[in-house]
Design an enzyme around this catalytic site. Sequence first.
Site, short mmCIF file in Angstrom:
data_model
loop_
_atom_site.label_atom_id
_atom_site.label_comp_id
_atom_site.label_asym_id
_atom_site.label_seq_id
_atom_site.Cartn_x
_atom_site.Cartn_y
_atom_site.Cartn_z
N THR A 157 1.13 -1.11 0.17
CA THR A 157 0.14 -0.05 0.04
C THR A 157 1.03 1.53 0.22
O THR A 157 2.01 1.16 0.79
CB THR A 157 -1.50 0.11 0.82
OG1 THR A 157 -1.65 1.08 1.13
CG2 THR A 157 -0.29 -0.48 2.61
N SER A 192 -1.74 4.33 10.09
CA SER A 192 -2.20 3.25 11.04
C SER A 192 -2.33 2.15 10.98
O SER A 192 -0.79 1.47 10.83
CB SER A 192 -3.53 3.38 9.84
OG SER A 192 -3.84 1.75 9.26
N TYR A 194 -3.22 -1.23 10.49
CA TYR A 194 -3.31 -1.55 9.62
C TYR A 194 -2.20 -1.31 8.31
O TYR A 194 -1.60 -2.43 7.93
CB TYR A 194 -4.97 -1.44 8.53
CG TYR A 194 -3.89 -1.22 6.91
CD1 TYR A 194 -4.13 -3.53 6.36
CD2 TYR A 194 -4.52 -0.48 6.06
CE1 TYR A 194 -4.27 -3.09 5.10
CE2 TYR A 194 -4.19 -0.65 5.10
CZ TYR A 194 -4.01 -1.68 4.66
OH TYR A 194 -3.32 -2.16 2.86
N HIS A 195 -1.57 -0.47 8.50
CA HIS A 195 -0.74 0.50 7.17
C HIS A 195 0.63 -0.19 7.57
O HIS A 195 1.54 -0.24 6.56
CB HIS A 195 -0.91 1.80 6.92
CG HIS A 195 -2.02 1.90 5.92
ND1 HIS A 195 -3.59 2.47 6.64
CD2 HIS A 195 -2.23 2.27 4.21
CE1 HIS A 195 -4.67 2.80 5.24
NE2 HIS A 195 -3.03 2.91 4.36
N LYS A 198 0.88 -3.55 6.66
CA LYS A 198 2.15 -3.95 5.41
C LYS A 198 3.44 -3.58 5.29
O LYS A 198 4.58 -3.67 4.29
CB LYS A 198 1.01 -3.21 4.59
CG LYS A 198 -0.25 -3.21 4.58
CD LYS A 198 -0.23 -4.18 4.09
CE LYS A 198 -2.01 -3.99 2.66
NZ LYS A 198 -1.94 -5.28 2.04
N1 USQ Z 1 -11.87 10.03 4.15
C1 USQ Z 1 -12.76 10.83 4.15
N2 USQ Z 1 -14.19 10.45 4.20
C2 USQ Z 1 -13.87 9.53 4.29
C3 USQ Z 1 -13.19 8.44 4.69
C4 USQ Z 1 -12.23 8.46 3.98
O1 USQ Z 1 -12.33 12.16 4.65
O2 USQ Z 1 -15.70 9.23 4.59
C5 USQ Z 1 -10.36 10.02 3.67
C6 USQ Z 1 -9.40 9.72 5.11
O3 USQ Z 1 -9.22 10.07 5.88
C7 USQ Z 1 -7.36 9.40 4.01
C8 USQ Z 1 -8.39 9.34 3.11
O4 USQ Z 1 -9.96 9.50 2.40
O5 USQ Z 1 -7.35 10.92 3.91
C9 USQ Z 1 -8.21 7.37 1.94
O6 USQ Z 1 -9.36 6.72 2.93
P1 USQ Z 1 -9.72 5.50 2.79
O7 USQ Z 1 -10.28 4.97 3.57
O8 USQ Z 1 -10.52 5.43 0.95
O9 USQ Z 1 -8.15 4.95 2.38
P2 USQ Z 1 -7.24 4.40 3.52
O10 USQ Z 1 -7.96 4.06 4.87
O11 USQ Z 1 -6.36 4.86 3.80
O12 USQ Z 1 -7.40 2.67 3.63
C10 USQ Z 1 -7.41 2.19 1.33
C11 USQ Z 1 -8.03 0.17 2.10
C12 USQ Z 1 -6.55 0.05 2.03
C13 USQ Z 1 -5.38 0.78 1.04
C14 USQ Z 1 -5.23 2.19 1.09
C15 USQ Z 1 -4.16 2.58 0.23
O13 USQ Z 1 -8.99 0.32 2.69
O14 USQ Z 1 -6.07 -1.68 2.04
O15 USQ Z 1 -4.20 -0.45 1.63
O16 USQ Z 1 -6.76 2.22 0.65
S1 USQ Z 1 -3.66 4.01 1.06
O17 USQ Z 1 -4.31 4.94 0.70
O18 USQ Z 1 -3.11 5.02 -0.46
O19 USQ Z 1 -2.72 3.60 1.53
#
Ligand code: USQ
Length: 394
Positions: A157, A192, A194-195, A198
């Site tokens: 990730t 996080s 979870y991250h 990874k």
């Molecule tokens: N966010 C909002 N509002 C929401 C949901 C999320 O503002 O209702 C924000 C979060 O705070 C974050 C961003 O949007 O800053 C992305 O959140 P997300 O829930 O889409 O993604 P994340 O928690 O980072 O995790 C997801 C997948 C995970 C993968 C990751 C890639 O669940 O499995 O590893 O995306 S990355 O984000 O590049 O780490």
Amino acid sequence: MNALILGGDGYLGWPTAMYLSKRGHQVTVVDNYMRRNACTELDVGMLYSLPTLQERAKIWYEKTGFEIKVVIGDLTCPEIMRSLFNGTVEYQWAEDYSYSEIPDTVFHYAEQPSAPYSLLNYKYANKTLSNNLLVTNNLMFALRDLSPKTHVVHIGTMGEYGTPNIDIEEGWLDVEHKGRKDKFLFPRQASSLYHTTKIMDTDLMWFCVRTWGLKVTDLMQGPVYGLETEESALDERLGTIFNYDEIFGTVINRFIVQAVTGYPLTVYGKGGQTRGYININDTLQCIEKAALSPAKSGELKIFNQIMELFSVNEIAALVQKVGNNLGYDVNIQQLENPRKEAEDHYYNPIYQGLLEVGVTPHYLTEEVMASIFKLVAKFEKNIRKDVIFKGIKW
Ligand code: USQ
């Protein structure tokens, strides 16, 4: 390819199975239904219900004549992992049970993927740690002992890198220090638990690669969006698991569902959080291309698997524009951020490697977003507003 997909029931695992199967690869999927069971246990709601993995494989066979062999099992159990490489595997469904082959390529998706899940409380933190690390470790030992030439394609990730105030390279960084030079894994600092698992995966795999000469490609992927692929469009029952709740839904998918159901878009904090995003169809292209140009023995190849950058505010504005054009009344709501993350930061990742091996990117245009709206709207009556925001805090 003789492909083994660990986590073959998940959001990416099942579409990957069909994609590879359609392209003539032999495919086996393994899953213990952890994700589905977590959705049931935590009552998160799903956009639509799913057939079992065995049913999905049967439908796929009826529709296409291609076989996807199915193993139901918990890969944190080393014996189950090892059975996949020593010829003793037990299939729960196969069109032809008479043979099994040792996989030459393993796609490793068998991980708990949600940041909020990993921080619900110490029990879910432990489940995330134990599942993600034990599966990876069992895979590494199985390969060392039974099949060291098998290539692993792992989904990492972008969140491993966090949001550093310097450009993010593809996995590695050349460092010059006091007149001497060396190459290291790019510094990692996740936001996080979870991250963080990874990051631990990457370290574990890198140890095994450099110590035992294993072959691993780690794909640092950003949040994925979309629900339909060419293969799932064949039959409604072949659709992937689709979450829009706070725990398992990713932000673009969530916002589209929120717009369809008239729930104000939940922007966390200032909304300047910027990530690299990717369409589910591009994930499929990327994993196949990565598999077809495998890492060499002793090599950990790393690609940043993203296609374009957006801040949360930009996503909300796009969803609002597309939604309004389709006749929805879309509002945006700024909520106190339940997560601990930078809301206003530098973000400049490099993502050239996958384009160089032949991936053609698809971007999140208004048309693409409108097509996702239309697919989601078919299931509007299933959307549960109570699961959209619960405020799971870090
Ligand atoms: N966010 C909002 N509002 C929401 C949901 C999320 O503002 O209702 C924000 C979060 O705070 C974050 C961003 O949007 O800053 C992305 O959140 P997300 O829930 O889409 O993604 P994340 O928690 O980072 O995790 C997801 C997948 C995970 C993968 C990751 C890639 O669940 O499995 O590893 O995306 S990355 O984000 O590049 O780490």
